[in-house]
Design an enzyme around this catalytic site. Structure first.
Site: not given
Ligand SMILES: *Cc1c(COP(=O)(O)O)cnc(C)c1O
Length: 390
Positions: A111, A183, A208
């Site tokens: 990301y 992640d 998300k």
């Molecule tokens: C959006 C996202 C993040 C960051 O998250 P935020 O809630 O915007 O801080 C980290 N990793 C992935 C894979 C993401 O899609």
């Protein structure tokens, strides 16, 4: 009798509560409080000096709304412990600072925000950071030349859904005295449980799928109690705690997560299959398609293939831009995982800073569009893509 230990994820999360409410409410109210009063100084000192588990101050993480959320998050990944954060980046940064200070080795695409954090901020703090392309995985052992490092990756990865073998990477990492952080944002805990495949720390942008309605920003870490402990200290002193209101909203979202993810999976599969047949699409990147490079691996480590896919439009960047601008049901927006479908062009958003050569090296074609498939009726999504492509 079923207990939370042997129940399915939907039952476990719908019946996630910590307190019996005096008024019979099935869930905890929002505890909009920053502080807690004590009967006497001796009781207060018991909490401050760790002899009792009472609440003292919300920023420390001791707030019933946040603790109920964290119990739910832990249940979803079958983790011993979970921590709630103000954003995904807060969860990632606290985890890297708590467990990555001896060095971080990243595998595959990350990301954009995480890349910035690693390249700009972690390196500025003197933390050695190494990046390996997915194709360079066989070099992992040699980069872990001293114990205490942290291996970090995403799978499926943005934007071409590349799949990494969690079990294999965890094995190499552990043989070399390293911890493994994954992640898991794209898969969600419903489709993939990295802890059960050998990972030590699992991170989510709860903004998300966990939130799922594009109306809150939050993050989560799921791990063991002992690995959570130092992260709690960083979270407390960096001030990264999730707000009680957001925690309660996120808890509400989690109750429909299993249901939502099942439908995201089904809709994305329908869209992927339709796009694979379309004459103006040269390639579909979706882990659920047998034609996808990582399909066999995805089948082994995922229980569902997720709501994210990318397509490559014939005619390159301009053709793809025209399609993105002609969609009506899909909204042109970054982010993902909400009930509404979104489209974005990686070359214009997440990977805008890279040269064309670098993008191609990462498997990001000129005509690539990333789709976050929402919960609308699948036939309407396919019809929208068909009209935009014509
Ligand atoms: C959006 C996202 C993040 C960051 O998250 P935020 O809630 O915007 O801080 C980290 N990793 C992935 C894979 C993401 O899609």
């Amino acid at each position: 009798m079923t207990t939370p230990d042997n129940q399915g994820p939907a039952t476990r999360i719908i019946h996630n509560r910590r307190h019996k409410d005096a008024f019979g409410s099935p869930y905890s109210p929002v505890y909009n409080t920053t502080t807690y009063r004590f009967e006497n100084t001796a009781d207060l000192l018991d909490v401050i000096e760790g002899r009792s588990n009472g609440n003292l101050y919300t920023r420390w993480g001791t707030n019933p709304s946040i603790q109920e959320l964290e119990q739910g998050l832990a249940r979803l990944e079958n983790a011993e412990a979970a921590l709630g954060f103000a954003s995904g980046m807060a969860a990632i940064s606290a985890t890297l600072l708590a467990h990555g200070r001896s060095g971080i080795v990243c595998v595959g695409d990350l990301y954009g925000g995480t890349q910035e954090l690693l390249k700009n901020h972690c390196r500025a703090l003197g933390i050695p950071v190494t990046f390996l392309f997915r194709e360079e995985q066989d070099r992992l052992a040699e980069t872990l030349n001293e114990p205490g490092k942290l291996v970090y990756f995403e799978t499926p990865a943005n934007p071409n859904m590349a799949i990494l073998d969690i079990r294999a990477i965890a094995e190499t990492a552990h043989q070399n005295g390293a911890l493994v952080a994954v992640d898991n944002t794209f898969a969600s805990p419903i489709n993939q449980k990295p802890l059960e495949l050998g990972a030590d720390l699992v991170l989510h942008s709860a903004t998300k799928y966990l939130g799922g309605h594009s109306d809150l920003t939050a993050g989560a870490l799921m791990t063991s109690a002992s690995l959570a402990k130092p992260v709690v200290a960083w979270r407390k002193n960096l001030g990264q705690l999730i707000a009680p209101e957001t925690a309660a909203l996120l808890s509400r979202s989690l109750r429909t997560l299993p249901l939502r993810v099942r439908q995201h999976n089904e809709n994305a599969m329908a869209v992927a299959q339709a796009m694979e047949q379309h004459p103006k699409i040269t390639k579909v990147h979706y882990p659920g398609l047998p034609s996808f490079e990582g399909h066999e691996l995805a089948k082994r480590q995922m229980t569902g293939f997720g709501g994210m896919l990318s397509i490559e439009v014939k005619g390159g960047q301009q053709a793809a831009e025209k399609v993105a601008d002609s969609l009506n049901v899909f909204l042109l927006a970054t982010s993902l995982g909400g009930v509404e479908s979104l489209v974005s062009q990686p070359s214009a958003t997440s990977h805008h800073g890279l040269s064309r050569e670098e993008r191609l090296k990462r498997g990001i074609g000129d005509g690539m569009l990333r789709l976050s498939v929402g919960l609308e009726d699948a036939e309407d999504l396919i019809a929208d893509l068909n009209q935009a492509l014509s």
